[in-house]
Design a protein around this motif. Structure first.
Motif, mmCIF file in Angstrom:
data_model
loop_
_atom_site.group_PDB
_atom_site.id
_atom_site.type_symbol
_atom_site.label_atom_id
_atom_site.label_comp_id
_atom_site.label_asym_id
_atom_site.label_seq_id
_atom_site.Cartn_x
_atom_site.Cartn_y
_atom_site.Cartn_z
ATOM 1 N N THR A 128 -56.067 12.934 -116.568
ATOM 2 C CA THR A 128 -56.273 11.941 -115.746
ATOM 3 C C THR A 128 -54.840 10.661 -115.283
ATOM 4 N N VAL A 129 -54.250 11.169 -115.692
ATOM 5 C CA VAL A 129 -52.550 10.376 -114.861
ATOM 6 C C VAL A 129 -52.312 10.755 -113.187
ATOM 7 N N GLU A 164 -55.846 9.315 -111.592
ATOM 8 C CA GLU A 164 -55.655 7.935 -111.408
ATOM 9 C C GLU A 164 -54.524 8.126 -110.502
ATOM 10 N N SER A 165 -53.596 8.085 -110.656
ATOM 11 C CA SER A 165 -51.930 8.110 -109.989
ATOM 12 C C SER A 165 -52.401 8.241 -108.577
ATOM 13 N N GLY A 201 -54.213 6.723 -117.464
ATOM 14 C CA GLY A 201 -53.381 7.301 -116.710
ATOM 15 C C GLY A 201 -52.296 6.129 -115.063
ATOM 16 N N SER A 202 -53.036 5.833 -114.391
ATOM 17 C CA SER A 202 -52.065 4.734 -114.106
ATOM 18 C C SER A 202 -51.567 3.394 -114.007
ATOM 19 N N ILE A 261 -49.846 4.151 -117.062
ATOM 20 C CA ILE A 261 -48.844 4.800 -118.208
ATOM 21 C C ILE A 261 -47.454 4.796 -116.603
ATOM 22 N N VAL A 262 -48.314 5.002 -115.642
ATOM 23 C CA VAL A 262 -47.458 6.100 -114.554
ATOM 24 C C VAL A 262 -46.663 4.486 -113.688
ATOM 25 N N THR A 285 -48.752 6.044 -125.367
ATOM 26 C CA THR A 285 -48.570 7.203 -126.050
ATOM 27 C C THR A 285 -49.205 7.097 -127.002
#
Length: 179
Positions: free
Chosen positions: A119-120, A123-124, A132-133, A135-136, A151
């Motif tokens: 998903t990172v 979503e980014s 996901g976005s 954490i980015v 995390t």
């Protein structure tokens, strides 16, 4: 089919994303390229990311399931069931599917864990607000508490998936004991 699956496995998921955005969003203009809208409009924005996620995983999943089923079909108990006169459909349903369910549950659990991690990227690129976005953005802003929290949440999801998989094992195979 095998050649197609190997070709699908060999293509990067980023190519699927870029190709999907170009073909479905830009050329055919069926869905937006990226972004997000709350409510019922969210479906328009989620169709392409979900479609691309499924398409990117079909090749490897089909190869895994094919290998599992071919291994089970070649076992002695399947030949014995066919020799006793059982039809192909009942042999497949009662013997092959039941005995390949443990391996299938393992693959589904692993795929679910990879999906949370995937998903990172999705979503980014598609500008969808989510874990996901988040954490980015936290990585770029060096927001360590958010990174640790996300995390932790992802770790809990993977742990819960593993727990559910173990419970499914116990339900599928009575020889497995829950302790």
């Amino acid at each position: 089919g095998v050649v197609l699956c190997v070709a699908m496995m060999s293509i990067s998921s980023l190519f699927y994303i870029i190709g999907g955005q170009w073909l479905v969003s830009k050329l055919w203009a069926l869905v937006p390229i990226s972004g997000y809208a709350p409510g019922l409009d969210a479906a328009r924005f989620l169709v392409l990311p979900v479609l691309i996620s499924v398409l990117a995983g079909i090749g490897s999943s089909a190869r895994w399931y094919r290998t599992i089923f071919l291994e089970e079909i070649s076992k002695d108990y399947v030949r014995t069931a066919r020799a006793k006169g059982l039809g192909g459909r009942s042999v497949f349903t009662w013997h092959v599917l039941r005995n390949s369910a443990m391996a299938t549950a393992t693959i589904l659990a692993v795929n679910l864990a990879f999906m949370v991690g995937g998903t990172v990227i999705i979503e980014s690129i598609f500008a969808i607000p989510g874990i996901g976005s988040l954490i980015v953005k936290a990585i770029f802003d060096r927001d360590y508490p958010v990174i640790q929290g996300v995390t932790l949440v992802i770790g809990i999801i993977v742990l819960f998936t593993s727990l559910v998989t173990d419970v499914i094992y116990a339900a599928l195979d009575p020889r497995v004991k829950l302790s």
